[in-house]
Design a protein around this motif. Structure first.
Motif, PDB file in Angstrom:
ATOM      1  N   ARG A   1      57.698  40.034  33.362  1.00  0.00           N
ATOM      2  CA  ARG A   1      57.431  38.626  33.666  1.00  0.00           C
ATOM      3  C   ARG A   1      57.357  37.816  32.372  1.00  0.00           C
ATOM      4  NH1 ARG A   1      51.429  37.568  35.194  1.00  0.00           N
ATOM      5  NH2 ARG A   1      51.386  37.908  32.950  1.00  0.00           N
TER       6      ARG A   1
ATOM      7  N   PHE B   1      56.607  34.987  43.509  1.00  0.00           N
ATOM      8  CA  PHE B   1      56.926  36.131  42.646  1.00  0.00           C
ATOM      9  C   PHE B   1      58.412  36.248  42.338  1.00  0.00           C
ATOM     10  CE2 PHE B   1      52.679  37.626  43.805  1.00  0.00           C
ATOM     11  CZ  PHE B   1      52.251  38.096  42.573  1.00  0.00           C
TER      12      PHE B   1
ATOM     13  N   ALA C   1      49.854  34.355  37.778  1.00  0.00           N
ATOM     14  CA  ALA C   1      50.225  35.772  37.864  1.00  0.00           C
ATOM     15  C   ALA C   1      51.721  35.945  38.100  1.00  0.00           C
ATOM     16  CB  ALA C   1      49.436  36.458  38.980  1.00  0.00           C
TER      17      ALA C   1
ATOM     18  N   ARG D   1      39.583  37.301  36.884  1.00  0.00           N
ATOM     19  CA  ARG D   1      40.348  38.412  36.300  1.00  0.00           C
ATOM     20  C   ARG D   1      40.721  39.420  37.391  1.00  0.00           C
ATOM     21  NH1 ARG D   1      37.533  38.842  32.001  1.00  0.00           N
ATOM     22  NH2 ARG D   1      36.209  40.642  32.315  1.00  0.00           N
ATOM     23  N   ARG D   2      39.775  39.679  38.269  1.00  0.00           N
ATOM     24  CA  ARG D   2      40.006  40.632  39.344  1.00  0.00           C
ATOM     25  C   ARG D   2      41.116  40.135  40.279  1.00  0.00           C
ATOM     26  NH1 ARG D   2      37.035  45.075  39.757  1.00  0.00           N
ATOM     27  NH2 ARG D   2      36.541  45.914  41.804  1.00  0.00           N
ATOM     28  N   THR D   3      41.076  38.846  40.581  1.00  0.00           N
ATOM     29  CA  THR D   3      42.129  38.290  41.438  1.00  0.00           C
ATOM     30  C   THR D   3      43.490  38.422  40.759  1.00  0.00           C
ATOM     31  OG1 THR D   3      40.557  36.723  42.380  1.00  0.00           O
ATOM     32  CG2 THR D   3      42.886  36.213  42.655  1.00  0.00           C
ATOM     33  N   VAL D   4      43.542  38.117  39.454  1.00  0.00           N
ATOM     34  CA  VAL D   4      44.818  38.215  38.741  1.00  0.00           C
ATOM     35  C   VAL D   4      45.273  39.670  38.659  1.00  0.00           C
ATOM     36  CG1 VAL D   4      45.891  37.905  36.468  1.00  0.00           C
ATOM     37  CG2 VAL D   4      44.570  36.050  37.480  1.00  0.00           C
ATOM     38  N   GLU D   5      44.314  40.588  38.520  1.00  0.00           N
ATOM     39  CA  GLU D   5      44.683  42.014  38.515  1.00  0.00           C
ATOM     40  C   GLU D   5      45.261  42.432  39.865  1.00  0.00           C
ATOM     41  OE1 GLU D   5      41.611  43.797  35.139  1.00  0.00           O
ATOM     42  OE2 GLU D   5      41.075  43.957  37.256  1.00  0.00           O
ATOM     43  N   ARG D   6      44.649  41.954  40.935  1.00  0.00           N
ATOM     44  CA  ARG D   6      45.181  42.261  42.279  1.00  0.00           C
ATOM     45  C   ARG D   6      46.599  41.707  42.418  1.00  0.00           C
ATOM     46  NH1 ARG D   6      40.161  40.078  44.293  1.00  0.00           N
ATOM     47  NH2 ARG D   6      38.707  41.791  44.580  1.00  0.00           N
ATOM     48  N   LEU D   7      46.795  40.489  41.914  1.00  0.00           N
ATOM     49  CA  LEU D   7      48.130  39.894  42.001  1.00  0.00           C
ATOM     50  C   LEU D   7      49.124  40.676  41.155  1.00  0.00           C
ATOM     51  CD1 LEU D   7      47.051  36.166  42.034  1.00  0.00           C
ATOM     52  CD2 LEU D   7      48.339  37.334  43.825  1.00  0.00           C
ATOM     53  N   GLY D   8      48.633  41.239  40.034  1.00  0.00           N
ATOM     54  CA  GLY D   8      49.488  42.094  39.213  1.00  0.00           C
ATOM     55  C   GLY D   8      49.915  43.341  39.981  1.00  0.00           C
ATOM     56  N   VAL D   9      48.982  43.888  40.766  1.00  0.00           N
ATOM     57  CA  VAL D   9      49.303  45.047  41.612  1.00  0.00           C
ATOM     58  C   VAL D   9      50.394  44.660  42.611  1.00  0.00           C
ATOM     59  CG1 VAL D   9      48.414  46.631  43.370  1.00  0.00           C
ATOM     60  CG2 VAL D   9      47.019  46.079  41.371  1.00  0.00           C
ATOM     61  N   LEU D  10      50.245  43.456  43.179  1.00  0.00           N
ATOM     62  CA  LEU D  10      51.235  42.968  44.142  1.00  0.00           C
ATOM     63  C   LEU D  10      52.600  42.785  43.469  1.00  0.00           C
ATOM     64  CD1 LEU D  10      51.907  41.902  46.954  1.00  0.00           C
ATOM     65  CD2 LEU D  10      50.845  39.726  46.333  1.00  0.00           C
ATOM     66  N   GLY D  11      52.595  42.156  42.287  1.00  0.00           N
ATOM     67  CA  GLY D  11      53.853  41.960  41.550  1.00  0.00           C
ATOM     68  C   GLY D  11      54.498  43.295  41.208  1.00  0.00           C
TER      69      GLY D  11
ATOM     70  N   PRO E   1      35.085  37.162  35.254  1.00  0.00           N
ATOM     71  CA  PRO E   1      35.455  38.461  35.840  1.00  0.00           C
ATOM     72  C   PRO E   1      36.069  38.345  37.234  1.00  0.00           C
ATOM     73  CG  PRO E   1      33.257  38.579  34.887  1.00  0.00           C
ATOM     74  CD  PRO E   1      33.671  37.131  34.835  1.00  0.00           C
ATOM     75  N   ALA E   2      35.617  37.391  38.046  1.00  0.00           N
ATOM     76  CA  ALA E   2      36.164  37.282  39.410  1.00  0.00           C
ATOM     77  C   ALA E   2      37.617  36.826  39.368  1.00  0.00           C
ATOM     78  CB  ALA E   2      35.321  36.312  40.237  1.00  0.00           C
TER      79      ALA E   2
ATOM     80  N   TYR F   1      55.563  45.316  35.201  1.00  0.00           N
ATOM     81  CA  TYR F   1      55.820  44.018  35.845  1.00  0.00           C
ATOM     82  C   TYR F   1      55.355  42.885  34.939  1.00  0.00           C
ATOM     83  CZ  TYR F   1      54.780  39.795  38.332  1.00  0.00           C
ATOM     84  OH  TYR F   1      54.683  38.466  38.649  1.00  0.00           O
TER      85      TYR F   1
ATOM     86  N   LEU G   1      41.873  49.415  39.929  1.00  0.00           N
ATOM     87  CA  LEU G   1      43.048  49.135  40.744  1.00  0.00           C
ATOM     88  C   LEU G   1      44.226  50.021  40.359  1.00  0.00           C
ATOM     89  CD1 LEU G   1      42.905  45.258  40.667  1.00  0.00           C
ATOM     90  CD2 LEU G   1      42.458  46.717  42.625  1.00  0.00           C
TER      91      LEU G   1
ATOM     92  N   LEU H   1      42.974  46.028  49.034  1.00  0.00           N
ATOM     93  CA  LEU H   1      42.718  46.773  47.808  1.00  0.00           C
ATOM     94  C   LEU H   1      41.259  47.146  47.646  1.00  0.00           C
ATOM     95  CD1 LEU H   1      45.029  44.886  45.276  1.00  0.00           C
ATOM     96  CD2 LEU H   1      45.525  46.896  46.652  1.00  0.00           C
TER      97      LEU H   1
ATOM     98  N   THR I   1      52.426  47.897  37.531  1.00  0.00           N
ATOM     99  CA  THR I   1      51.785  46.612  37.264  1.00  0.00           C
ATOM    100  C   THR I   1      51.963  46.212  35.806  1.00  0.00           C
ATOM    101  OG1 THR I   1      50.155  46.945  39.011  1.00  0.00           O
ATOM    102  CG2 THR I   1      49.540  45.438  37.243  1.00  0.00           C
TER     103      THR I   1
END
Lengths: 185, 215
Positions: free
Chosen positions: A82, A145, B14, B37-47, B34-35, A78, A118, A180, A75
């Motif tokens: 990016r 992406f 993201a 941020r959490r979504t962007v962190e999840r998207l970072g995991v996806l990326g 914070p919410a 990435y 995460l 997640l 992550t």
């Protein structure tokens, strides 16, 4: 293959003692992946290679900022790749302007009650998620992406109403959250 | 957060698809919410997973050699100190810091309304606005997209009340007239795609200045 723990160890070795062997291992694994990832959006091989090289040099420079409690190596790298791609695209469009790497600090440093856990996420978990998305949802996520298109541009390209693209994105993000959350709670 | 950024905009961010101005607006919202941020962190995991999943790709040994040679001139930077806003910019989240001048240079536009323009690449006009409590922006409508993030204080318009961290997406052609809430002055980042069009009786006189970028 490189496990998430091994990759994190390598970055920490760079931070602790400028470990060139650790850098080489990280480079062997990630440089080709960054290059392949960047090329998916239609970027030529030479430019994609430059992004990969610059991104990995940034990994070396910023190794001390890496926090395995916040993000996995994949992550983190990435995000750096990016940003390098964005910098390169802006430089090409407007050579006079030097942009800052502010995107790398997308999360503030202060103590966060909602601290992310995460970091332990692996490729497998997200791969399962991607397998579970509908083809309609998947194409939107991939265009975002891989081709760095905004949802507005994606709607135009697919000739879909904006609302349709938005609801596909929200459904996909809901699935991502579910996938997640098991590890977050 | 009573007014979060829409999720599709967080995906754009993201994935690195946003232009500099809108990306800064989302970055500030993400820093304060914070919410989000959490979504962007999840998207970072996806990326990260999408990148990790690139199959066996040919490795160029010469590229590693040339990169290792370059490392001699590149230091490993120490862990950055926690971000502390500079005096006069107490309301500025970290992602804004690189764009701020050494000293606050508010330019008075008219009574109780000040602006600080930020130099970002791209086609958007990016500014910080400061409104004294109870003061409003002139009635205006938007020709293009507009993003607002509140950094201090708050404001109220016909669409609701906006406090620190709240994110507003320009309402398109509808007119609106934001008024700063009582208390501290309201400071907000505003990112505008095209010049706004002032529609009130006073504002119409200002339109030529808006078009020329004077205000």
């Amino acid at each position: 293959m490189l496990s998430p723990d091994e990759a994190a160890n390598l970055i920490e070795a760079i931070a602790a003692r400028r470990d060139r062997a650790a850098f080489a291992s990280l480079f062997r694994h990630y440089a080709p992946r960054v290059k392949a990832f960047i090329m998916r959006g239609g970027t030529d091989a030479e430019t994609a290679q430059e992004v990969a090289q610059e991104a990995l040099i940034m990994v070396w420079r910023k190794a001390a900022s890496f926090d395995r409690g916040r993000a996995s190596a994949a992550t983190w790298i990435y995000t750096i790749a990016r940003n390098k791609r964005i910098d390169l695209a802006r430089r090409a469009a407007r050579p006079a302007i030097e942009t800052e790497d502010w995107l790398t600090v997308f999360a503030p440093e202060e103590a966060d009650a909602d601290k992310s856990v995460l970091a332990g996420q692996t490729y497998t978990r997200v791969k399962e998620l991607l397998g579970g998305l509908s083809a309609d949802q998947l194409v939107v996520i991939q265009k975002a992406f891989f081709e760095d298109k905004t949802h507005t541009a994606i709607a135009e390209e697919l000739k879909l109403p904006l609302g349709t693209v938005k609801s596909r994105i929200r459904l996909a993000l809901g699935r991502l959250r579910e996938a997640l959350e098991k590890d977050e709670s | 957060m009573s007014h979060p950024a829409p999720e599709e905009l967080l995906l754009d961010y993201a994935a690195g698809a946003l232009a500099a101005g809108p990306a800064l607006a989302v970055a500030l919202h993400v820093a304060l919410d914070p919410a989000a941020r959490r979504t962007v962190e999840r998207l970072g995991v996806l990326g990260g997973a999408l990148m990790e999943g690139e199959g066996e790709v040919p490795f160029d040994e010469a590229l590693l050699e040339s990169t290792l040679a370059r490392l001699d001139g590149v230091g490993v930077e120490p862990k950055p100190a926690p971000y502390v806003p500079r005096p006069g910019f107490e309301w500025a989240p970290a992602p804004l810091a690189p764009y701020l001048a050494a000293q606050p240079n508010w330019k008075r536009v008219f009574g109780g309304f000040e602006e600080m323009r930020l130099g970002l690449p791209g086609e958007h006009r990016v500014s910080l606005l400061r409104l004294e409590p109870g003061r409003g922006l002139p009635m205006h409508r938007h020709a293009g997209e507009e993003f607002t993030v509140v950094l201090q204080g708050g404001y109220t318009d016909s669409t609701g009340n906006y406090g620190v961290g709240d994110f507003a997406v320009g309402p398109g052609p509808e007119q609106h007239e934001p008024i700063a809430d009582p208390g501290e002055p309201c400071v907000a980042l505003i990112v505008i795609e095209k010049p706004i069009v002032l529609t009130g009786p006073f504002g119409r006189f200002l339109n030529p200045l808006v078009r020329r970028g004077v205000i």
